[in-house]
Write a protein that holds these residues in place. Structure first.
Motif, PDB file in Angstrom:
ATOM      1  N   THR A 109       0.829  -1.204   0.000  1.00 20.60           N
ATOM      2  CA  THR A 109       0.000   0.000   0.000  1.00 20.60           C
ATOM      3  C   THR A 109       0.860   1.248   0.000  1.00 20.60           C
ATOM      4  OG1 THR A 109      -1.679  -1.197   1.260  1.00 20.60           O
ATOM      5  CG2 THR A 109      -1.844   1.206   1.214  1.00 20.60           C
ATOM      6  N   LYS A 110       1.911   1.240   0.825  1.00 23.14           N
ATOM      7  CA  LYS A 110       2.842   2.359   0.905  1.00 23.14           C
ATOM      8  C   LYS A 110       4.217   1.899   0.465  1.00 23.14           C
ATOM      9  CE  LYS A 110       0.423   4.611   4.757  1.00 23.14           C
ATOM     10  NZ  LYS A 110       0.549   5.126   6.155  1.00 23.14           N
ATOM     11  N   ASN A 126      -2.706  -1.570  -6.409  1.00 23.95           N
ATOM     12  CA  ASN A 126      -1.747  -1.111  -7.418  1.00 23.95           C
ATOM     13  C   ASN A 126      -2.074  -1.672  -8.797  1.00 23.95           C
ATOM     14  OD1 ASN A 126      -0.140   0.383  -5.579  1.00 23.95           O
ATOM     15  ND2 ASN A 126       0.836  -1.505  -4.891  1.00 23.95           N
ATOM     16  N   THR A 170       1.723  10.589 -10.843  1.00 22.14           N
ATOM     17  CA  THR A 170       0.450  11.024 -10.259  1.00 22.14           C
ATOM     18  C   THR A 170      -0.256   9.919  -9.486  1.00 22.14           C
ATOM     19  OG1 THR A 170      -0.788  10.434 -12.261  1.00 22.14           O
ATOM     20  CG2 THR A 170       0.158  12.648 -12.164  1.00 22.14           C
ATOM     21  N   ALA A 193      -0.994   7.077  -6.536  1.00 26.19           N
ATOM     22  CA  ALA A 193      -0.851   7.103  -5.079  1.00 26.19           C
ATOM     23  C   ALA A 193       0.424   6.396  -4.647  1.00 26.19           C
ATOM     24  CB  ALA A 193      -2.067   6.439  -4.435  1.00 26.19           C
ATOM     25  N   ASN A 194       0.776   5.317  -5.321  1.00 24.94           N
ATOM     26  CA  ASN A 194       2.018   4.591  -5.046  1.00 24.94           C
ATOM     27  C   ASN A 194       2.674   4.253  -6.373  1.00 24.94           C
ATOM     28  OD1 ASN A 194       4.102   2.982  -4.187  1.00 24.94           O
ATOM     29  ND2 ASN A 194       2.832   1.463  -3.144  1.00 24.94           N
TER      30      ASN A 194
END
Length: 277
Positions: free
Chosen positions: A34-35, A54, A236, A238-239
């Motif tokens: 996620t991160k 993802n 752009t 998130a991950n």
């Protein structure tokens, strides 16, 4: 070999396998995070940091299924042409007697040292302007339709077959295509699989030529779509790290699966036993 030597050998092989497989493992784990965690500890993330988002994120931007379909059409087209022409030319070079056979084989070897990049500009002009095959599957496939490596592989395998088999079949009235289909091909199945695997890897991962020949995003293979995503869109997300690795996993998975399934054919050269059987 002593028990200690056997244990040491197995330990070294196991260590080498772990070192080789770790990048693939890290790629898969990274695609599920996620991160982003680019440290070594990121190879063993907490379950709460695992997600399939993802894959959804990159699929929303480049359509993984469409990219896989284009890559499959491009690769299968190249594969079919390579096997057909490779078998025919390899058989002619190994079994048939004709003037210029040695020169033709020498040219096939010479082609190996000519970089494809050297031919890209004239090929691009020929394919797009002369034949009008830009944004076309045929335009992608044609430059790779004949693979000199496959020709050499088939020639070497056909040379291993006893000439007596062909002579006896000719006496019985068999034609050359019947000899090729009924006698030669069944005895060189390892060559077919080896040439198919080697050919598959090339066009599946090919970037430069499809990138030049396709302007329509809907026609681009996954390797090109993924490169465009990395250049223009990934920042752009998130991950970005996870999305890029997700695309890499999808691109690499078919090649890895095919190699695992068919890898035994890479070391299968027991033509003699097949003839005796």
């Amino acid at each position: 070999m002593s028990k200690f030597q056997t244990t040491l050998r197995n330990a070294v092989l196991a260590l080498g396998a772990l070192v080789f497989l770790f990048p693939f493992y890290y790629m898969i784990i990274g695609s599920l995070q996620t991160k982003q965690d680019a440290s070594l500890g990121g190879a063993f993330p907490h379950p709460s940091n695992l997600t399939g988002a993802n894959y959804a994120a990159i699929n929303d931007r480049i359509n993984l299924f469409s990219g896989l379909l284009n890559s499959s059409i491009f690769t299968i087209g190249v594969l079919i042409c390579t096997l057909i022409f490779g078998v025919l030319v390899g058989y002619a070079l190994a079994v048939l007697q004709w003037r210029g056979r040695g020169v033709t084989f020498a040219l096939a070897l010479l082609v190996q040292v000519v970089p494809f990049q050297l031919l890209i500009i004239p090929l691009y002009v020929l394919i797009t302007r002369t034949y009008g095959l830009g944004d076309n599957y045929l335009g992608m496939i044609l430059p790779f339709a004949i693979n000199s490596t496959a020709v050499i592989i088939f020639r070497q395998y056909f040379l291993q077959l006893p000439k007596e088999l062909f002579e006896a079949a000719r006496i019985d009235g068999a034609g050359e295509f019947k000899l090729l289909w009924g006698i030669a091909l069944p005895l060189v199945r390892p060559a077919l699989v080896t040439a198919a695997l080697l050919t598959f890897i090339g066009p599946w991962n090919e970037f430069l030529w499809p990138f030049l020949i396709t302007k329509n995003a809907a026609m681009q293979p996954l390797a090109v779509s993924l490169a465009n995503y990395i250049s223009n869109v990934a920042a752009t997300a998130a991950n970005p790290f996870g999305a890029i690795l997700a695309g890499a996993v999808v691109l690499a998975a078919p090649v890895v699966i095919l190699f695992i399934v068919f890898q035994r054919y890479f070391i299968s050269t027991d033509v003699g036993s097949s003839v005796k059987g």
